[in-house]
Design an enzyme around this catalytic site. Structure first.
Site, PDB file in Angstrom:
ATOM      1  CB  ALA A   1     -32.502  -4.380 -28.007  1.00  0.00           C
TER       2      ALA A   1
ATOM      3  CG  ASN B   1     -35.399  -7.831 -21.287  1.00  0.00           C
ATOM      4  OD1 ASN B   1     -35.311  -8.526 -20.289  1.00  0.00           O
ATOM      5  ND2 ASN B   1     -36.474  -7.829 -22.069  1.00  0.00           N
TER       6      ASN B   1
ATOM      7  CG  HIS C   1     -32.026   0.837 -26.564  1.00  0.00           C
ATOM      8  ND1 HIS C   1     -33.020   0.824 -25.608  1.00  0.00           N
ATOM      9  CD2 HIS C   1     -32.390  -0.085 -27.484  1.00  0.00           C
ATOM     10  CE1 HIS C   1     -33.931  -0.073 -25.939  1.00  0.00           C
ATOM     11  NE2 HIS C   1     -33.578  -0.642 -27.077  1.00  0.00           N
TER      12      HIS C   1
END
Ligand SMILES: NC(=O)c1ccc[n+]([C@@H]2O[C@H](COP(=O)([O-])OP(=O)(O)OC[C@H]3O[C@@H](n4cnc5c(N)ncnc54)[C@H](O)[C@@H]3O)[C@@H](O)[C@H]2O)c1
Length: 251
Positions: free
Chosen positions: A96, A165, A195
């Protein structure tokens, strides 16, 4: 390239659809009760952190190469050591986030001085079994910003196995499990999962903001992740001399 998938969930299903026209020979997707056959060129792990511990270590030990998605499992030093011991070769998918290549380049000069990541997601996507009823109710109401975790990346990735993760991936890329931090924020305005990662070292710093569309049928997961798997598969095929789509590998 003969590939198999450990786990037959959302990411595996999407990747199989995306690679239908690529020159890869898909043996199958293996669920909990299925045996993982010998003779694969690559096993794509898209199952869970438990599956890494319980099933993947044995596969690597018998020499099968692996592309790993449940990076949070590597927050455990014992698992990390076992999975990198080979003889099967481990590739960790970027999943991601981006920028990990640059973080790794900085790390070559020496230990990094600061490494951290913040993840913002819609409140209901962050509900976990360990949360008490009051917190779950606040997350379901979804009308306030709540900092759910802030601390060592290894700890946060255990608290949010499906959402953090990325924290483990950053700590791994930076080789900085001792100093890497992570923060998880429930954010009612976060239509996109965001993020924000940062790493600083002797030769400079990296700051990356990634905004991911959620997978429509699985809002806690980002749609780009399955595409990151396809990108990894193409690069692995190119670099190992298997038939692959035209293009170049990025490493
Ligand atoms: N690295 C990243 O950025 C990133 C991003 C998204 C998801 N992930 C991880 O990828 C993995 C797959 O995600 P998903 O969205 O496809 O999940 P999913 O829940 O849709 O699918 C996982 C599948 O694996 C199966 N499974 C679990 N343990 C197993 C085992 N021991 N053996 C065989 N099968 C097992 C489950 O039954 C399920 O069918 C998860 O661990 C997730 O946390 C990583």
């Amino acid at each position: 390239m003969r590939i198999g998938f450990l786990g037959d969930g959302n990411i595996t299903g999407t990747v199989r659809r995306l690679i239908a026209d690529r020159p890869y020979d898909v043996d199958g997707a293996y669920a909990r009760a299925d045996e993982i056959p010998d003779g694969l060129d690559l096993l794509v792990e898209a199952a869970s952190q438990d599956a890494v511990r319980d099933r993947l270590l044995a596969v690597v030990a018998r020499g099968t190469d692996v592309l790993l998605l449940s990076v949070g499992a590597l927050a455990d030093a014992g698992v990390r050591e076992a999975v990198t011991a080979g003889p099967g070769r481990l590739t960790v998918c970027t999943g991601a986030v981006g920028g990990l290549d640059q973080v790794r380049a900085l790390r070559i000069e020496g230990p990094l001085s600061a490494v951290g990541i913040e993840t913002r997601k819609l409140p209901t996507t962050l509900i976990q079994p360990w949360m008490d009823d009051a917190l779950v109710a606040r997350l379901r109401a979804g009308d306030e910003e709540i900092v759910l975790a802030e601390g060592p990346a290894s700890e946060v990735t255990r608290q949010f196995p499906a959402s953090a993760n990325v924290a483990a991936a950053l700590a791994l890329a930076a080789d900085a499990w001792d100093i890497a931090t992570a923060r998880v924020v429930a954010d009612p305005s976060a239509k996109l999962t965001r993020h924000t990662l940062h790493a600083s070292g002797e030769l400079g710093s990296v700051s990356v903001v990634v905004e991911n569309e959620p997978t429509p049928e699985r809002p806690r997961s980002s749609a780009v992740v399955a595409r990151a798997v396809v990108r990894s598969l193409d690069d692995i095929a190119r670099l190992r001399g298997f038939e692959a789509p035209a293009g170049v590998a990025f490493s």
